[in-house]
Design an enzyme around this catalytic site. Structure first.
Site, PDB file in Angstrom:
ATOM      1  N   GLY A  30       4.727 -38.110  12.095  1.00 53.27           N
ATOM      2  CA  GLY A  30       3.953 -38.722  11.005  1.00 53.27           C
ATOM      3  C   GLY A  30       3.074 -39.856  11.490  1.00 53.27           C
ATOM      4  O   GLY A  30       2.509 -39.794  12.588  1.00 53.27           O
ATOM      5  N   ASN A  87     -19.146 -33.995  23.077  1.00 52.86           N
ATOM      6  CA  ASN A  87     -18.821 -33.210  24.278  1.00 52.86           C
ATOM      7  C   ASN A  87     -18.813 -31.719  23.987  1.00 52.86           C
ATOM      8  O   ASN A  87     -18.548 -31.306  22.861  1.00 52.86           O
ATOM      9  CB  ASN A  87     -17.396 -33.527  24.776  1.00 52.86           C
ATOM     10  CG  ASN A  87     -17.265 -34.921  25.343  1.00 52.86           C
ATOM     11  OD1 ASN A  87     -18.216 -35.508  25.845  1.00 52.86           O
ATOM     12  ND2 ASN A  87     -16.067 -35.466  25.258  1.00 52.86           N
ATOM     13  N   ASN A 116     -16.338 -34.932  16.618  1.00 49.82           N
ATOM     14  CA  ASN A 116     -15.273 -34.299  15.823  1.00 49.82           C
ATOM     15  C   ASN A 116     -15.053 -35.065  14.520  1.00 49.82           C
ATOM     16  O   ASN A 116     -14.891 -34.467  13.450  1.00 49.82           O
ATOM     17  CB  ASN A 116     -13.955 -34.276  16.604  1.00 49.82           C
ATOM     18  CG  ASN A 116     -14.046 -33.457  17.880  1.00 49.82           C
ATOM     19  OD1 ASN A 116     -14.968 -32.662  18.041  1.00 49.82           O
ATOM     20  ND2 ASN A 116     -13.096 -33.657  18.789  1.00 49.82           N
ATOM     21  N   SER A 130       4.127 -35.333  15.602  1.00 44.36           N
ATOM     22  CA  SER A 130       5.051 -34.617  14.710  1.00 44.36           C
ATOM     23  C   SER A 130       5.966 -35.560  13.925  1.00 44.36           C
ATOM     24  O   SER A 130       6.734 -35.129  13.071  1.00 44.36           O
ATOM     25  CB  SER A 130       5.890 -33.638  15.533  1.00 44.36           C
ATOM     26  OG  SER A 130       6.608 -34.386  16.491  1.00 44.36           O
ATOM     27  N   LYS A 167     -14.840 -36.953  20.673  1.00 47.09           N
ATOM     28  CA  LYS A 167     -14.078 -37.590  19.589  1.00 47.09           C
ATOM     29  C   LYS A 167     -14.964 -37.990  18.404  1.00 47.09           C
ATOM     30  O   LYS A 167     -14.625 -37.719  17.248  1.00 47.09           O
ATOM     31  CB  LYS A 167     -13.326 -38.805  20.117  1.00 47.09           C
ATOM     32  CG  LYS A 167     -12.196 -38.396  21.035  1.00 47.09           C
ATOM     33  CD  LYS A 167     -11.360 -39.530  21.509  1.00 47.09           C
ATOM     34  CE  LYS A 167     -10.500 -39.110  22.680  1.00 47.09           C
ATOM     35  NZ  LYS A 167      -9.597 -38.002  22.417  1.00 47.09           N
ATOM     36  N   ALA A 201      -7.951 -32.717  18.756  1.00 47.47           N
ATOM     37  CA  ALA A 201      -8.746 -33.213  17.611  1.00 47.47           C
ATOM     38  C   ALA A 201      -7.916 -33.562  16.375  1.00 47.47           C
ATOM     39  O   ALA A 201      -8.492 -33.899  15.333  1.00 47.47           O
ATOM     40  CB  ALA A 201      -9.875 -32.256  17.226  1.00 47.47           C
ATOM     41  N   ALA A 202      -6.588 -33.518  16.486  1.00 43.70           N
ATOM     42  CA  ALA A 202      -5.771 -33.889  15.316  1.00 43.70           C
ATOM     43  C   ALA A 202      -6.049 -35.348  14.922  1.00 43.70           C
ATOM     44  O   ALA A 202      -6.196 -35.677  13.741  1.00 43.70           O
ATOM     45  CB  ALA A 202      -4.293 -33.688  15.614  1.00 43.70           C
ATOM     46  N   LEU A 256       1.791 -40.741  14.975  1.00 48.01           N
ATOM     47  CA  LEU A 256       2.988 -40.430  15.765  1.00 48.01           C
ATOM     48  C   LEU A 256       3.179 -38.928  15.957  1.00 48.01           C
ATOM     49  O   LEU A 256       4.305 -38.466  16.161  1.00 48.01           O
ATOM     50  CB  LEU A 256       4.216 -41.028  15.060  1.00 48.01           C
ATOM     51  CG  LEU A 256       4.178 -42.550  14.789  1.00 48.01           C
ATOM     52  CD1 LEU A 256       5.262 -42.953  13.798  1.00 48.01           C
ATOM     53  CD2 LEU A 256       4.345 -43.331  16.098  1.00 48.01           C
ATOM     54  N   ASP A 305      -2.390 -26.010  18.420  1.00 47.44           N
ATOM     55  CA  ASP A 305      -3.267 -26.748  19.340  1.00 47.44           C
ATOM     56  C   ASP A 305      -3.521 -28.138  18.733  1.00 47.44           C
ATOM     57  O   ASP A 305      -4.119 -28.238  17.668  1.00 47.44           O
ATOM     58  CB  ASP A 305      -4.578 -25.957  19.474  1.00 47.44           C
ATOM     59  CG  ASP A 305      -5.611 -26.634  20.355  1.00 47.44           C
ATOM     60  OD1 ASP A 305      -5.394 -27.794  20.745  1.00 47.44           O
ATOM     61  OD2 ASP A 305      -6.639 -26.004  20.637  1.00 47.44           O
ATOM     62  N   ASP A 310     -16.319 -28.826  24.972  1.00 45.30           N
ATOM     63  CA  ASP A 310     -14.957 -28.691  25.503  1.00 45.30           C
ATOM     64  C   ASP A 310     -14.796 -27.347  26.210  1.00 45.30           C
ATOM     65  O   ASP A 310     -15.139 -26.298  25.652  1.00 45.30           O
ATOM     66  CB  ASP A 310     -13.927 -28.786  24.365  1.00 45.30           C
ATOM     67  CG  ASP A 310     -13.894 -30.162  23.713  1.00 45.30           C
ATOM     68  OD1 ASP A 310     -14.500 -31.094  24.268  1.00 45.30           O
ATOM     69  OD2 ASP A 310     -13.249 -30.286  22.659  1.00 45.30           O
TER      70      ASP A 310
HETATM   71  O1  RIB Z   1     -10.043 -35.834  20.595  1.00 47.05           O
HETATM   72  C1  RIB Z   1     -10.355 -34.596  21.162  1.00 47.05           C
HETATM   73  C2  RIB Z   1     -11.605 -34.714  21.985  1.00 47.05           C
HETATM   74  O2  RIB Z   1     -11.353 -35.529  23.096  1.00 47.05           O
HETATM   75  C3  RIB Z   1     -12.075 -33.399  22.563  1.00 47.05           C
HETATM   76  O3  RIB Z   1     -12.903 -32.696  21.679  1.00 47.05           O
HETATM   77  C4  RIB Z   1     -12.730 -33.814  23.863  1.00 47.05           C
HETATM   78  O4  RIB Z   1     -14.094 -33.631  23.865  1.00 47.05           O
HETATM   79  C5  RIB Z   1     -12.315 -35.263  24.099  1.00 47.05           C
HETATM   80  O5  RIB Z   1     -13.324 -36.172  23.932  1.00 47.05           O
END
Ligand code: RIB
Length: 309
Positions: free
Chosen positions: A225, A10, A42, A223, A39, A249-250, A221, A246, A12
């Site tokens: 862990g 995607n 990333n 913050s 996702k 994408a974590a 989870l 932010d 964003d």
């Molecule tokens: O996990 C984050 C992603 O979810 C973003 O980059 C967005 O594109 C969505 O798919």
């Protein structure tokens, strides 16, 4: 030792807001920026940045966003020979709001991602022999994911599913084809039908998902862990204290680094730490792919964490 990532790509469109809007509310934001995301894309970039060969299978539109997305993947070191270009629809787009605590809400227009079918399945089949680990997510049609899982199941690779964007009712058969599932609390809650908001409920959710047929359950989870559960053991991986800017994408960073660790033959415990380290670094920066850690900062924080254990 490579990783194949099958799924969404995607662009964003991100607005920073003081708080996430509620139903019917318009919030005046401060800043707007675009970032490459999706996702699966990333996760592929997270893997590439840690220096492991990685192949992306997916689809973009024949538009300027698609070109940017493809170029960025290539620049990051991702093999994009399995990414097709759709002549008839736009590239996937995600509209994202991020509040001043770093929390986010996302709405996606799947576009080309929604057209992923036979062509990508045959690309996947071509690339699969290279893979030690395969990463799946759900930003593409579920029937395609099911077909790809059937193909991957007959190989020797480890299959990881990030069940996001979450769909509350997944086919029973899907769970039996997945080696490792990695929902966050919200996704886990929707999959199991009760609220998952800490270790006690994560343990209950893991037990439900094991009964569905998944061998290893990891519930991230935020913050708090992450929780790991397999037939042999369960444990909590403690959070790493960082300043959150932010959280976009974590989870993808976690999955990417976790996959790299497995591809390199690390233990599941080590892989959990790798995932946590990558997730922690990602939340300190803005945007999806721009926030994914490079090797140097990743291995520095990893070494600090290993020393402190
Ligand atoms: O996990 C984050 C992603 O979810 C973003 O980059 C967005 O594109 C969505 O798919």
């Amino acid at each position: 030792m490579s990783v194949v990532v099958f799924g969404s790509i995607n662009l964003d469109l991100v607005v920073e807001v003081p708080h996430l809007p509620i139903k019917g509310e318009t919030v005046i934001g401060n800043r707007f920026f675009t970032a490459t995301g999706g996702k699966a894309a990333n996760q592929a970039v997270a893997v590439a940045k840690l220096g492991i060969p990685v192949y992306s299978v997916g689809r973009v539109g024949n538009d300027s966003f698609g070109q940017v997305l493809l170029e960025n993947l290539k620049f990051a070191g991702v093999d994009t020979s399995g990414v097709t270009i759709d002549p008839n629809t736009h590239s996937g787009v995600a509209s994202i709001v991020v509040d001043n605590r770093g929390d986010n809400a996302i709405a996606c227009a799947a576009g080309a991602n929604s057209q992923i079918r036979e062509q990508e399945l045959s690309e996947f089949q071509r690339l699969l022999p290279q893979a030690k680990v395969v990463l799946f997510e759900l930003g593409i049609p579920l029937p395609t994911v099911m077909e790809a899982l059937k193909i991957a199941k007959d190989s020797d690779c480890t299959i990881i599913l990030d069940p996001a964007p979450v769909q509350s009712r997944l086919p029973d058969e899907l769970y039996q084809m997945v080696d490792i599932i990695t929902p966050n609390e919200i996704e886990a809650s929707q999959l199991v039908g009760f609220t998952v908001d800490g270790i006690t409920t994560a343990r209950q959710a893991a037990s439900f998902l094991h009964q569905m047929g998944v061998k290893i359950v990891i519930i991230t989870l935020g913050s708090k862990g992450a929780f790991f559960s397999s037939e042999e053991e369960s444990f909590w991986a403690k959070p790493i204290n960082v300043k959150v800017l932010d959280t976009v994408a974590a989870g993808d960073a976690f999955n990417g680094a976790f996959a790299v660790a497995l591809a390199e033959g690390k233990s599941l415990r080590e892989a959990m730490l790798w995932g946590n380290v990558a997730g922690a670094l990602t939340v300190t920066k803005q945007g999806a792919q721009p926030s994914l850690p490079d090797r140097e900062s990743f291995f520095q924080l990893l070494a600090e964490q290993e020393e402190s254990d």
